[in-house]
Design a protein around this motif. Structure first.
Motif, PDB file in Angstrom:
ATOM      1  N   GLY A   1      23.070  12.104  19.056  1.00 45.33           N
ATOM      2  CA  GLY A   1      23.470  13.040  18.006  1.00 45.33           C
ATOM      3  C   GLY A   1      23.558  12.454  16.613  1.00 45.33           C
ATOM      4  N   PHE A   2      23.148  11.189  16.443  1.00 43.71           N
ATOM      5  CA  PHE A   2      23.127  10.539  15.129  1.00 43.71           C
ATOM      6  C   PHE A   2      21.684  10.223  14.787  1.00 43.71           C
ATOM      7  N   TYR A   3      21.317  10.438  13.523  1.00 45.75           N
ATOM      8  CA  TYR A   3      19.937  10.246  13.073  1.00 45.75           C
ATOM      9  C   TYR A   3      19.907   9.393  11.815  1.00 45.75           C
ATOM     10  N   CYS A   4      18.820   8.684  11.648  1.00 46.16           N
ATOM     11  CA  CYS A   4      18.605   7.893  10.442  1.00 46.16           C
ATOM     12  C   CYS A   4      17.115   7.919  10.109  1.00 46.16           C
ATOM     13  N   MET A   5      16.820   8.117   8.844  1.00 48.62           N
ATOM     14  CA  MET A   5      15.441   8.014   8.347  1.00 48.62           C
ATOM     15  C   MET A   5      15.457   7.061   7.166  1.00 48.62           C
ATOM     16  N   ALA A   6      14.426   6.240   7.070  1.00 48.18           N
ATOM     17  CA  ALA A   6      14.317   5.297   5.968  1.00 48.18           C
ATOM     18  C   ALA A   6      12.872   5.240   5.489  1.00 48.18           C
ATOM     19  N   THR A   7      12.717   5.129   4.190  1.00 42.89           N
ATOM     20  CA  THR A   7      11.408   5.001   3.558  1.00 42.89           C
ATOM     21  C   THR A   7      11.526   3.920   2.488  1.00 42.89           C
ATOM     22  N   ALA A   8      10.677   2.912   2.559  1.00 38.31           N
ATOM     23  CA  ALA A   8      10.702   1.839   1.571  1.00 38.31           C
ATOM     24  C   ALA A   8       9.275   1.519   1.154  1.00 38.31           C
ATOM     25  N   GLY A   9       9.123   1.049  -0.062  1.00 39.20           N
ATOM     26  CA  GLY A   9       7.797   0.695  -0.533  1.00 39.20           C
ATOM     27  C   GLY A   9       7.780   0.353  -1.996  1.00 39.20           C
ATOM     28  N   GLN A  10       6.600   0.466  -2.572  1.00 42.73           N
ATOM     29  CA  GLN A  10       6.413   0.131  -3.974  1.00 42.73           C
ATOM     30  C   GLN A  10       5.297   0.995  -4.544  1.00 42.73           C
ATOM     31  N   MET A  11       5.445   1.353  -5.810  1.00 45.13           N
ATOM     32  CA  MET A  11       4.361   2.020  -6.522  1.00 45.13           C
ATOM     33  C   MET A  11       4.191   1.318  -7.868  1.00 45.13           C
ATOM     34  N   ILE A  12       2.989   1.413  -8.398  1.00 42.15           N
ATOM     35  CA  ILE A  12       2.698   0.799  -9.689  1.00 42.15           C
ATOM     36  C   ILE A  12       2.417   1.924 -10.679  1.00 42.15           C
ATOM     37  N   VAL A  13       3.304   2.022 -11.659  1.00 43.52           N
ATOM     38  CA  VAL A  13       3.227   3.104 -12.650  1.00 43.52           C
ATOM     39  C   VAL A  13       2.893   2.481 -14.000  1.00 43.52           C
TER      40      VAL A  13
ATOM     41  N   THR B   1       9.944  -0.667  -7.013  1.00 47.09           N
ATOM     42  CA  THR B   1      10.261  -0.887  -5.608  1.00 47.09           C
ATOM     43  C   THR B   1      11.378   0.074  -5.217  1.00 47.09           C
ATOM     44  N   PHE B   2      11.273   0.669  -4.039  1.00 47.37           N
ATOM     45  CA  PHE B   2      12.260   1.674  -3.646  1.00 47.37           C
ATOM     46  C   PHE B   2      12.585   1.600  -2.161  1.00 47.37           C
ATOM     47  N   CYS B   3      13.763   2.082  -1.836  1.00 48.59           N
ATOM     48  CA  CYS B   3      14.200   2.260  -0.457  1.00 48.59           C
ATOM     49  C   CYS B   3      15.124   3.472  -0.442  1.00 48.59           C
ATOM     50  N   LEU B   4      14.759   4.479   0.332  1.00 47.44           N
ATOM     51  CA  LEU B   4      15.543   5.709   0.420  1.00 47.44           C
ATOM     52  C   LEU B   4      15.948   5.908   1.875  1.00 47.44           C
ATOM     53  N   ILE B   5      17.237   6.116   2.107  1.00 52.68           N
ATOM     54  CA  ILE B   5      17.769   6.200   3.468  1.00 52.68           C
ATOM     55  C   ILE B   5      18.628   7.454   3.599  1.00 52.68           C
ATOM     56  N   LEU B   6      18.524   8.102   4.752  1.00 54.81           N
ATOM     57  CA  LEU B   6      19.340   9.274   5.052  1.00 54.81           C
ATOM     58  C   LEU B   6      19.895   9.142   6.468  1.00 54.81           C
ATOM     59  N   ASN B   7      21.198   9.323   6.608  1.00 57.46           N
ATOM     60  CA  ASN B   7      21.862   9.350   7.910  1.00 57.46           C
ATOM     61  C   ASN B   7      22.519  10.720   8.071  1.00 57.46           C
ATOM     62  N   TRP B   8      22.498  11.276   9.293  1.00 56.13           N
ATOM     63  CA  TRP B   8      23.190  12.533   9.545  1.00 56.13           C
ATOM     64  C   TRP B   8      23.484  12.698  11.030  1.00 56.13           C
TER      65      TRP B   8
ATOM     66  N   LYS C   1      11.708  14.668   3.326  1.00 58.18           N
ATOM     67  CA  LYS C   1      10.367  14.359   2.802  1.00 58.18           C
ATOM     68  C   LYS C   1      10.183  14.926   1.400  1.00 58.18           C
ATOM     69  N   GLN C   2      10.635  16.134   1.174  1.00 55.65           N
ATOM     70  CA  GLN C   2      10.513  16.756  -0.148  1.00 55.65           C
ATOM     71  C   GLN C   2      11.369  16.009  -1.168  1.00 55.65           C
ATOM     72  N   ALA C   3      12.565  15.607  -0.765  1.00 62.55           N
ATOM     73  CA  ALA C   3      13.447  14.865  -1.669  1.00 62.55           C
ATOM     74  C   ALA C   3      12.829  13.523  -2.057  1.00 62.55           C
ATOM     75  N   VAL C   4      12.224  12.827  -1.098  1.00 61.35           N
ATOM     76  CA  VAL C   4      11.557  11.555  -1.400  1.00 61.35           C
ATOM     77  C   VAL C   4      10.429  11.786  -2.408  1.00 61.35           C
ATOM     78  N   ALA C   5       9.608  12.797  -2.171  1.00 60.31           N
ATOM     79  CA  ALA C   5       8.506  13.102  -3.094  1.00 60.31           C
ATOM     80  C   ALA C   5       9.038  13.438  -4.489  1.00 60.31           C
ATOM     81  N   ASP C   6      10.112  14.212  -4.549  1.00 61.98           N
ATOM     82  CA  ASP C   6      10.698  14.589  -5.844  1.00 61.98           C
ATOM     83  C   ASP C   6      11.249  13.372  -6.586  1.00 61.98           C
ATOM     84  N   VAL C   7      11.972  12.507  -5.881  1.00 63.56           N
ATOM     85  CA  VAL C   7      12.546  11.315  -6.506  1.00 63.56           C
ATOM     86  C   VAL C   7      11.445  10.408  -7.047  1.00 63.56           C
ATOM     87  N   LEU C   8      10.422  10.156  -6.256  1.00 62.95           N
ATOM     88  CA  LEU C   8       9.342   9.272  -6.710  1.00 62.95           C
ATOM     89  C   LEU C   8       8.587   9.874  -7.885  1.00 62.95           C
TER      90      LEU C   8
END
Length: 73
Positions: free
Chosen positions: A14-26, A32-39, A54-61
Motif C-alpha cells: 500500500g506504499f508507492y514511490c516514483m523517482a525520476t532523475a537526469g540532466q538536460m542541457i538548456v 541536473t534534476f531528481c523528482l520523487i513522489l511517495n504516497w 508524469k504531467q507534473a515532471v513535464a511541467d517542472v522541466l
C-alpha cells in the motif's frame, strides 16, 4: 533541448514511490534534476497518481527550461 532521464518505481504493502532523475542541457547550461513522489493507497490509486506525476515532471522541466533561457536572455 537534449535531455536524458532514468525513472523507477516501487509498490509495497500500500506504499508507492516514483523517482525520476537526469540532466538536460538548456542553451549550454546543464540542469541536473531528481523528482520523487511517495504516497499511500489512501492518497490515490496508481491509475490516478502516475499520470499526474508524469504531467507534473513535464511541467517542472518545461518551466525550468523557460527560466534558464530567460536568465541567459
Amino acid at each position: 533541448t537534449p535531455a536524458y532521464l532514468k525513472g523507477g518505481s516501487i509498490s509495497w504493502d500500500g506504499f508507492y514511490c516514483m523517482a525520476t532523475a537526469g540532466q538536460m542541457i538548456v542553451g549550454g547550461t546543464r540542469v541536473t534534476f531528481c523528482l520523487i513522489l511517495n504516497w499511500h493507497d489512501r492518497d490515490g490509486s496508481e491509475a490516478t497518481v502516475v499520470p499526474a506525476y508524469k504531467q507534473a515532471v513535464a511541467d517542472v522541466l518545461s518551466q525550468i527550461r523557460q527560466q534558464v533561457l530567460k536568465t541567459k536572455g
